[in-house]
Design a protein around this motif. Structure first.
Motif, PDB file in Angstrom:
ATOM      1  N   GLU A   1       0.868  -1.189   0.000  1.00  0.00           N
ATOM      2  CA  GLU A   1       0.000   0.000   0.000  1.00  0.00           C
ATOM      3  C   GLU A   1       0.896   1.227   0.000  1.00  0.00           C
ATOM      4  OE1 GLU A   1      -3.707   1.824  -0.042  1.00  0.00           O
ATOM      5  OE2 GLU A   1      -3.336  -0.328  -0.004  1.00  0.00           O
ATOM      6  N   PRO A   2       0.697   2.141  -0.949  1.00  0.00           N
ATOM      7  CA  PRO A   2       1.560   3.318  -0.977  1.00  0.00           C
ATOM      8  C   PRO A   2       1.291   4.228   0.212  1.00  0.00           C
ATOM      9  CG  PRO A   2      -0.213   3.554  -2.578  1.00  0.00           C
ATOM     10  CD  PRO A   2      -0.307   2.153  -1.998  1.00  0.00           C
ATOM     11  N   GLU A   3       2.353   4.881   0.650  1.00  0.00           N
ATOM     12  CA  GLU A   3       2.211   5.869   1.715  1.00  0.00           C
ATOM     13  C   GLU A   3       1.365   7.022   1.196  1.00  0.00           C
ATOM     14  OE1 GLU A   3       3.285   5.888   4.913  1.00  0.00           O
ATOM     15  OE2 GLU A   3       3.982   3.847   4.625  1.00  0.00           O
ATOM     16  N   PRO A   4       0.705   7.744   2.081  1.00  0.00           N
ATOM     17  CA  PRO A   4      -0.062   8.906   1.627  1.00  0.00           C
ATOM     18  C   PRO A   4       0.868   9.898   0.931  1.00  0.00           C
ATOM     19  CG  PRO A   4      -0.503   8.429   3.937  1.00  0.00           C
ATOM     20  CD  PRO A   4       0.594   7.521   3.500  1.00  0.00           C
ATOM     21  N   GLU A   5       0.338  10.517  -0.118  1.00  0.00           N
ATOM     22  CA  GLU A   5       1.135  11.468  -0.879  1.00  0.00           C
ATOM     23  C   GLU A   5       1.454  12.692  -0.037  1.00  0.00           C
ATOM     24  OE1 GLU A   5      -0.507  12.541  -4.628  1.00  0.00           O
ATOM     25  OE2 GLU A   5      -1.071  10.490  -5.098  1.00  0.00           O
ATOM     26  N   ALA A   6       2.645  13.224  -0.289  1.00  0.00           N
ATOM     27  CA  ALA A   6       3.027  14.472   0.363  1.00  0.00           C
ATOM     28  C   ALA A   6       2.169  15.588  -0.234  1.00  0.00           C
ATOM     29  CB  ALA A   6       4.504  14.747   0.129  1.00  0.00           C
ATOM     30  N   PRO A   7       1.931  16.637   0.532  1.00  0.00           N
ATOM     31  CA  PRO A   7       1.121  17.721  -0.018  1.00  0.00           C
ATOM     32  C   PRO A   7       1.821  18.357  -1.215  1.00  0.00           C
ATOM     33  CG  PRO A   7       1.955  18.276   2.174  1.00  0.00           C
ATOM     34  CD  PRO A   7       2.339  16.876   1.896  1.00  0.00           C
ATOM     35  N   ALA A   8       1.017  18.917  -2.105  1.00  0.00           N
ATOM     36  CA  ALA A   8       1.545  19.587  -3.291  1.00  0.00           C
ATOM     37  C   ALA A   8       2.409  20.772  -2.864  1.00  0.00           C
ATOM     38  CB  ALA A   8       0.404  20.048  -4.184  1.00  0.00           C
ATOM     39  N   GLU A   9       3.267  21.223  -3.781  1.00  0.00           N
ATOM     40  CA  GLU A   9       4.201  22.310  -3.480  1.00  0.00           C
ATOM     41  C   GLU A   9       3.466  23.577  -3.047  1.00  0.00           C
ATOM     42  OE1 GLU A   9       7.906  24.091  -2.960  1.00  0.00           O
ATOM     43  OE2 GLU A   9       7.393  21.999  -3.261  1.00  0.00           O
ATOM     44  N   ASP A  10       2.363  23.915  -3.730  1.00  0.00           N
ATOM     45  CA  ASP A  10       1.637  25.139  -3.361  1.00  0.00           C
ATOM     46  C   ASP A  10       1.014  25.023  -1.974  1.00  0.00           C
ATOM     47  OD1 ASP A  10      -0.123  23.228  -4.307  1.00  0.00           O
ATOM     48  OD2 ASP A  10      -1.477  24.664  -5.254  1.00  0.00           O
ATOM     49  N   VAL A  11       0.532  23.835  -1.626  1.00  0.00           N
ATOM     50  CA  VAL A  11      -0.050  23.630  -0.296  1.00  0.00           C
ATOM     51  C   VAL A  11       1.037  23.742   0.764  1.00  0.00           C
ATOM     52  CG1 VAL A  11      -1.216  21.967   1.193  1.00  0.00           C
ATOM     53  CG2 VAL A  11      -1.932  22.214  -1.178  1.00  0.00           C
ATOM     54  N   ARG A  12       2.221  23.173   0.474  1.00  0.00           N
ATOM     55  CA  ARG A  12       3.334  23.262   1.413  1.00  0.00           C
ATOM     56  C   ARG A  12       3.763  24.714   1.630  1.00  0.00           C
ATOM     57  NH1 ARG A  12       8.485  23.746   1.452  1.00  0.00           N
ATOM     58  NH2 ARG A  12       8.780  23.684  -0.791  1.00  0.00           N
ATOM     59  N   LEU A  13       3.816  25.479   0.560  1.00  0.00           N
ATOM     60  CA  LEU A  13       4.193  26.892   0.681  1.00  0.00           C
ATOM     61  C   LEU A  13       3.148  27.681   1.468  1.00  0.00           C
ATOM     62  CD1 LEU A  13       5.660  27.586  -2.873  1.00  0.00           C
ATOM     63  CD2 LEU A  13       6.901  27.472  -0.707  1.00  0.00           C
ATOM     64  N   LEU A  14       1.889  27.420   1.196  1.00  0.00           N
ATOM     65  CA  LEU A  14       0.824  28.109   1.942  1.00  0.00           C
ATOM     66  C   LEU A  14       0.875  27.746   3.424  1.00  0.00           C
ATOM     67  CD1 LEU A  14      -2.142  27.837  -0.570  1.00  0.00           C
ATOM     68  CD2 LEU A  14      -0.982  29.930   0.151  1.00  0.00           C
ATOM     69  N   THR A  15       1.211  26.505   3.727  1.00  0.00           N
ATOM     70  CA  THR A  15       1.342  26.083   5.121  1.00  0.00           C
ATOM     71  C   THR A  15       2.486  26.815   5.808  1.00  0.00           C
ATOM     72  OG1 THR A  15       0.493  23.901   4.544  1.00  0.00           O
ATOM     73  CG2 THR A  15       1.649  24.088   6.636  1.00  0.00           C
ATOM     74  N   GLU A  16       3.599  26.954   5.101  1.00  0.00           N
ATOM     75  CA  GLU A  16       4.728  27.697   5.663  1.00  0.00           C
ATOM     76  C   GLU A  16       4.361  29.156   5.914  1.00  0.00           C
ATOM     77  OE1 GLU A  16       8.267  27.284   3.320  1.00  0.00           O
ATOM     78  OE2 GLU A  16       8.188  25.100   3.385  1.00  0.00           O
ATOM     79  N   ILE A  17       3.658  29.771   4.960  1.00  0.00           N
ATOM     80  CA  ILE A  17       3.233  31.168   5.125  1.00  0.00           C
ATOM     81  C   ILE A  17       2.311  31.294   6.332  1.00  0.00           C
ATOM     82  CG2 ILE A  17       1.860  33.030   4.083  1.00  0.00           C
ATOM     83  CD1 ILE A  17       2.950  32.010   1.345  1.00  0.00           C
ATOM     84  N   ARG A  18       1.377  30.352   6.472  1.00  0.00           N
ATOM     85  CA  ARG A  18       0.465  30.371   7.618  1.00  0.00           C
ATOM     86  C   ARG A  18       1.235  30.271   8.925  1.00  0.00           C
ATOM     87  NH1 ARG A  18      -2.267  25.090   8.680  1.00  0.00           N
ATOM     88  NH2 ARG A  18      -0.176  24.825   9.494  1.00  0.00           N
ATOM     89  N   ASP A  19       2.203  29.368   8.971  1.00  0.00           N
ATOM     90  CA  ASP A  19       2.984  29.193  10.195  1.00  0.00           C
ATOM     91  C   ASP A  19       3.766  30.453  10.556  1.00  0.00           C
ATOM     92  OD1 ASP A  19       1.988  26.638  10.330  1.00  0.00           O
ATOM     93  OD2 ASP A  19       3.812  25.684   9.535  1.00  0.00           O
ATOM     94  N   VAL A  20       4.318  31.132   9.543  1.00  0.00           N
ATOM     95  CA  VAL A  20       5.051  32.381   9.789  1.00  0.00           C
ATOM     96  C   VAL A  20       4.103  33.446  10.322  1.00  0.00           C
ATOM     97  CG1 VAL A  20       6.291  34.278   8.656  1.00  0.00           C
ATOM     98  CG2 VAL A  20       6.891  31.907   8.141  1.00  0.00           C
ATOM     99  N   LEU A  21       2.913  33.554   9.731  1.00  0.00           N
ATOM    100  CA  LEU A  21       1.933  34.544  10.189  1.00  0.00           C
ATOM    101  C   LEU A  21       1.476  34.257  11.617  1.00  0.00           C
ATOM    102  CD1 LEU A  21      -0.240  34.988   6.973  1.00  0.00           C
ATOM    103  CD2 LEU A  21       1.363  36.646   7.957  1.00  0.00           C
ATOM    104  N   VAL A  22       1.282  32.999  11.937  1.00  0.00           N
ATOM    105  CA  VAL A  22       0.882  32.633  13.303  1.00  0.00           C
ATOM    106  C   VAL A  22       1.993  32.976  14.282  1.00  0.00           C
ATOM    107  CG1 VAL A  22       0.404  30.655  14.806  1.00  0.00           C
ATOM    108  CG2 VAL A  22      -0.798  30.877  12.641  1.00  0.00           C
ATOM    109  N   ALA A  23       3.243  32.693  13.892  1.00  0.00           N
ATOM    110  CA  ALA A  23       4.369  33.012  14.767  1.00  0.00           C
ATOM    111  C   ALA A  23       4.480  34.512  14.996  1.00  0.00           C
ATOM    112  CB  ALA A  23       5.667  32.471  14.164  1.00  0.00           C
ATOM    113  N   GLN A  24       4.258  35.303  13.955  1.00  0.00           N
ATOM    114  CA  GLN A  24       4.296  36.759  14.096  1.00  0.00           C
ATOM    115  C   GLN A  24       3.180  37.241  15.003  1.00  0.00           C
ATOM    116  OE1 GLN A  24       4.092  38.308  10.131  1.00  0.00           O
ATOM    117  NE2 GLN A  24       6.287  38.007   9.721  1.00  0.00           N
TER     118      GLN A  24
END
Length: 130
Positions: A102-125
């Motif tokens: 059974e394949p492992e779940p796919e990693a999130p797409a590049e745009d989703v990963r970038l949006l997640t990073e942006i969200r994390d930075v905004l939350v930290a700020q």
């Protein structure tokens, strides 16, 4: 103190646990309804239509063995259904993943990963402002 509580609540495991408790309570209601709607009438039918009196007295103290039996049946049905419908399939899936079938779940797409990073930075700020 508030930040620690917020971090605790936002963890995935706490949310999953809360969802599990709510689903378990709803499932318990379903099993109880099944017991009262189908199993108790079936027992009554097998016993010749008599009302199953499940009590006895000892020195004017009433013992309700039928209520206890109903609770045991409800518990057994709930445990069996949870095991066969949730635990067993999840264990099989984990075994298949471990063997590579059974394949492992796919990693999130590049745009989703970038949006997640942006969200994390905004939350930290935002936390620094508080």
């Amino acid at each position: 103190m508030l930040k620690g509580f917020k971090d605790f609540i936002s963890r995935g495991n706490v949310v999953e646990l809360a969802v599990g408790v709510v689903i378990g309570a709803a499932f318990n209601g379903l099993v109880t309804a099944f017991t009262k709607s189908f199993l108790e009438p079936l027992i009554k039918l097998i016993s010749g239509g008599k009302e199953l009196s499940g009590t006895f007295k000892v020195r004017e103290v009433i013992f309700d063995w039928a209520g206890f039996l109903n609770a045991v049946i409800t518990f057994a049905l709930t445990a069996a259904a949870l095991y066969f419908l949730i635990v067993l399939p999840m264990n099989k899936l984990a075994e298949r993943r471990a063997r590579g079938e059974e394949p492992e779940p796919e990693a999130p797409a590049e745009d989703v990963r970038l949006l997640t990073e942006i969200r994390d930075v905004l939350v930290a700020q935002q936390h620094r402002r508080i």
